[in-house]
Design an enzyme around this catalytic site. Sequence first.
Site, PDB file in Angstrom:
ATOM      1  N   GLU A 197       0.943  -1.357   0.303  1.00  0.00           N
ATOM      2  CA  GLU A 197       0.199  -0.641   0.188  1.00  0.00           C
ATOM      3  C   GLU A 197       0.247   1.258  -0.165  1.00  0.00           C
ATOM      4  OE1 GLU A 197      -3.286  -0.315   3.263  1.00  0.00           O
ATOM      5  OE2 GLU A 197      -4.346  -1.396   1.545  1.00  0.00           O
ATOM      6  N   GLU A 398      -6.172  -8.058  -0.268  1.00  0.00           N
ATOM      7  CA  GLU A 398      -6.816  -7.674   1.211  1.00  0.00           C
ATOM      8  C   GLU A 398      -7.622  -7.923   0.272  1.00  0.00           C
ATOM      9  OE1 GLU A 398      -4.789  -5.277   3.224  1.00  0.00           O
ATOM     10  OE2 GLU A 398      -3.003  -5.481   3.073  1.00  0.00           O
TER      11      GLU A 398
END
Length: 500
Positions: A197, A398
């Site tokens: 991320e 995710e």
Amino acid sequence: MAFPKDFLWGGATAANQYEGGYAEGGKGLAVADLITDGTKDQPRRIFYRMPDGTEGTIGQGECIPVGAVGILKEGYYYPSHVATDFYHHYKEDIALFAEIGFKVLRLSISWTRIFPNGDDEEPNEAGLQFYDDVIDELRKHNIEPLVTILHFDMPVNLATKYGGWINRKLIDFYLRYAKTVFTRYKDKVKYWVTVNEINVLGGYWTLGLSSNNRKEKESSNQGETPMADAGIKLQALHHLMVASSLANKAAREINPNFQMGAMLALSGIYPATCHPDDVFGAYEFRRKALMFSDVLFRGSYPNYAQSIFDEYGFTLKTERGDEEILRQYPSDFLAFSYYRTTVYDRFSPHTTTTGGQQGAPNPYLKTTPWGWPIDPDGLRFVLNELYDRYQKPLFIVENGMGNQDVVNPDGTIDDDYRIDYLRGHVLAIKKAIEIDHVPVMGYTPWGCIDIVSAGTGEMSKRYGMIYVDMDDKGHGTLKRSRKKSFYWYQKVISSNGEEV
Ligand code: BG6
């Protein structure tokens, strides 16, 4: 059949939230080890000490004052220290993952387990051996490892001595670490993610940054970030993107069959109304995330990057060769997290936190107990958006809902809400593959076994299909139990997504 035969079903974890053993096997201290617990309403904190001995605290996404050192403070609870103890339970956990039918497990390597100080000349053999054991155990069960090299992970020493990623020396330290693990596991690991991320990173926790700015505020990553700190962050992230591209280069030299992923938080964004300011505002807000994937896949900063830099009064400093590096070594696949969508409303504040960008509520969607909107259709939208833009294989690494679970007197856990959430998202992926012809490599729901929440430090914000007996303050037996979703996901995988 919608899902390809080799679709990678599995689950996802990260060392700092799962592994524990924070001071075992020669592991050094990471900033993640200095973050206290928290709640929805009480943000997690990091204590620091100044050279004159005075102490203070910062929030999770903030920079530490220049000259300060992060410290562990007695009397506080630090969830990463034991987490849910994968370090001692990996055999048991991997057997459970195999029982569900996982084809892949996403895990991260802890930098300070391999290089305890980050700048060591030689790696720590005990750390390397630990991941050898884990990967061998996965392979024994025919589970493919998907390894994140950097997941919210910063050696404290690199922050203290070098100021974190603002310093270009970090590129070399990261590369030494990356090359070490590529070489060691070259015949056992095929799928890699260079940085988790990248678009939500910031401050001391994830980038090791310091600053003394306490003036104008811009909202970002778990709290308020002064404008000037946003500039420091963008410069640090430039170094990280150069490092990620160089890691791609090194990886391909070590094993040309490696598949290298760039990873972003890409939960979707809608405009609040059809007012042109909402529509263009939403577009610009989205670009603050996509700028990073544009660099990592298209190989250069997009034209609009300058307007983002201007907003923060920031001038990017590059060195000769950076452009070339970014252009020559793009990533192979786009890995991303998707938890929810958010709404861009021109009158509301917006932020970026774990799980991605966040703005106003959406009256059409239900939310999780932690207020995250539940939007499976948004995942289909994002899959289309990303494939239209990059034409690269996509990997949802995710997804999931954090929820409080109740253990029934007979020990069972009926997490139908989680099954509903996951079912909706699996069906959305199916539509994206079947109807929209988007190539999706795999799906690894987050925290497939209960782990510590990154955002709040709570254990009670559970994502798992496997329950772990541990509470928010670290009390519990660590016993593992199968939830109802465990059996549901088992069927999904064995039918390759036909029985949902
Ligand atoms: C992602 C992170 O942003 O969101 C994970 O990569 C994190 O580390 C996940 O755990 C869920 O967020 P949270 O705050 O509920 O743990």
